[in-house]
Motif scaffolding. Structure first.
Motif, PDB file in Angstrom:
ATOM      1  N   LEU A  58       0.846  -1.186   0.000  1.00 14.04           N
ATOM      2  CA  LEU A  58       0.000   0.000   0.000  1.00 14.04           C
ATOM      3  C   LEU A  58       0.882   1.236   0.000  1.00 14.04           C
ATOM      4  O   LEU A  58       1.840   1.326   0.770  1.00 14.04           O
ATOM      5  N   CYS A  59       0.550   2.160  -0.868  1.00 12.80           N
ATOM      6  CA  CYS A  59       1.210   3.467  -0.856  1.00 12.80           C
ATOM      7  C   CYS A  59       0.307   4.449  -1.593  1.00 12.80           C
ATOM      8  O   CYS A  59      -0.716   4.060  -2.166  1.00 12.80           O
ATOM      9  N   TRP A  60       0.675   5.695  -1.554  1.00  9.22           N
ATOM     10  CA  TRP A  60      -0.050   6.745  -2.264  1.00  9.22           C
ATOM     11  C   TRP A  60       0.885   7.345  -3.296  1.00  9.22           C
ATOM     12  O   TRP A  60       2.044   7.623  -3.003  1.00  9.22           O
ATOM     13  N   ILE A  61       0.379   7.539  -4.496  1.00  7.01           N
ATOM     14  CA  ILE A  61       1.151   8.169  -5.563  1.00  7.01           C
ATOM     15  C   ILE A  61       0.780   9.650  -5.586  1.00  7.01           C
ATOM     16  O   ILE A  61      -0.399  10.003  -5.694  1.00  7.01           O
ATOM     17  N   ALA A  62       1.770  10.507  -5.449  1.00  6.81           N
ATOM     18  CA  ALA A  62       1.557  11.952  -5.315  1.00  6.81           C
ATOM     19  C   ALA A  62       1.304  12.603  -6.666  1.00  6.81           C
ATOM     20  O   ALA A  62       2.152  13.313  -7.214  1.00  6.81           O
ATOM     21  N   THR A  63       0.129  12.327  -7.212  1.00  5.43           N
ATOM     22  CA  THR A  63      -0.321  12.954  -8.448  1.00  5.43           C
ATOM     23  C   THR A  63      -1.839  12.917  -8.465  1.00  5.43           C
ATOM     24  O   THR A  63      -2.447  12.063  -7.811  1.00  5.43           O
ATOM     25  N   THR A  64      -2.425  13.829  -9.199  1.00  8.93           N
ATOM     26  CA  THR A  64      -3.867  13.794  -9.413  1.00  8.93           C
ATOM     27  C   THR A  64      -4.178  13.401 -10.852  1.00  8.93           C
ATOM     28  O   THR A  64      -5.327  13.210 -11.204  1.00  8.93           O
ATOM     29  N   PHE A  94      -0.356   8.514 -12.698  1.00  9.40           N
ATOM     30  CA  PHE A  94      -0.504   7.449 -11.714  1.00  9.40           C
ATOM     31  C   PHE A  94      -0.255   6.087 -12.350  1.00  9.40           C
ATOM     32  O   PHE A  94       0.455   5.254 -11.789  1.00  9.40           O
ATOM     33  N   ARG A  95      -0.842   5.854 -13.522  1.00  6.80           N
ATOM     34  CA  ARG A  95      -0.667   4.564 -14.186  1.00  6.80           C
ATOM     35  C   ARG A  95       0.798   4.295 -14.518  1.00  6.80           C
ATOM     36  O   ARG A  95       1.281   3.164 -14.379  1.00  6.80           O
ATOM     37  N   THR A  96       1.521   5.316 -14.938  1.00  4.97           N
ATOM     38  CA  THR A  96       2.947   5.164 -15.229  1.00  4.97           C
ATOM     39  C   THR A  96       3.715   4.856 -13.949  1.00  4.97           C
ATOM     40  O   THR A  96       4.554   3.944 -13.916  1.00  4.97           O
ATOM     41  N   GLN A 115       3.026   1.326 -12.786  1.00  7.00           N
ATOM     42  CA  GLN A 115       3.803   0.371 -13.571  1.00  7.00           C
ATOM     43  C   GLN A 115       5.241   0.315 -13.087  1.00  7.00           C
ATOM     44  O   GLN A 115       5.805  -0.777 -12.914  1.00  7.00           O
ATOM     45  N   GLU A 116       5.853   1.460 -12.862  1.00 10.60           N
ATOM     46  CA  GLU A 116       7.237   1.501 -12.381  1.00 10.60           C
ATOM     47  C   GLU A 116       7.367   0.808 -11.029  1.00 10.60           C
ATOM     48  O   GLU A 116       8.314   0.039 -10.789  1.00 10.60           O
ATOM     49  N   VAL A 117       6.421   1.054 -10.128  1.00 11.52           N
ATOM     50  CA  VAL A 117       6.456   0.432  -8.803  1.00 11.52           C
ATOM     51  C   VAL A 117       6.292  -1.081  -8.924  1.00 11.52           C
ATOM     52  O   VAL A 117       7.040  -1.846  -8.300  1.00 11.52           O
ATOM     53  N   LEU A 118       5.341  -1.524  -9.737  1.00 10.10           N
ATOM     54  CA  LEU A 118       5.112  -2.967  -9.864  1.00 10.10           C
ATOM     55  C   LEU A 118       6.288  -3.677 -10.534  1.00 10.10           C
ATOM     56  O   LEU A 118       6.640  -4.804 -10.148  1.00 10.10           O
TER      57      LEU A 118
END
Length: 144
Positions: free
Chosen positions: A105-111, A116-118, A121-124
């Motif tokens: 679980l984390c939060w991606i700092a973008t709206t 977010f999708r990019t 993908q990088e995180v996964l």
């Protein structure tokens, strides 16, 4: 927005109804009287987007490998420039009948959903790299 079970982008607000374009490109018209009584969730006002998933490892993984995977995922999350640093979770969640489950679980700092999708993908991909580097393997579930 999300209105009850409808998710989409508001395209038009009229005197009698509101039109919402769904991700499937359908157009849903909701009478404003019903809209006034509905639960409305606005995604436009959020300050970040939640990434939550569970990965499953096979039982060939040792406890040391599971610890290495959890630590590596935490490090990969905190190293990503768009991951909100206040909430980073990589925890052993369950020892299932066929899998070792790790909650992420984390939060991606973008709206921006495309950003977010990019980032997701990088995180996964980083998570996959952590699992590969540990010598553990993702669980192989039988086909349904």
């Amino acid at each position: 927005v999300k209105v009850d079970d409808v998710i989409g982008t508001v395209e038009h607000i009229g005197a009698r109804s509101t039109r919402i374009r769904t991700p499937d490109r359908t157009l849903v018209t909701i009478p404003n009287g019903r809209l006034a009584d509905s639960r409305i969730e606005s995604y436009a006002l959020r300050d970040r987007i939640r990434l939550g998933t569970t990965i499953t490892l096979g039982y060939t993984a040792s406890a040391a490998q599971v610890r290495q995977v959890i630590t590596g995922i935490e490090q990969a999350l905190t190293a990503h420039p768009l991951v909100w640093p206040d909430v980073v979770v990589a925890k052993l969640a369950n020892l299932g009948p066929a899998t070792i489950d790790i909650e992420i679980l984390c939060w991606i700092a973008t709206t921006d959903y495309e950003a977010f999708r990019t980032a997701r993908q990088e995180v996964l991909l980083a998570v996959m790299g952590v699992v590969e580097a540990s010598g553990a393997h993702f669980a192989q579930l039988p086909p349904r």
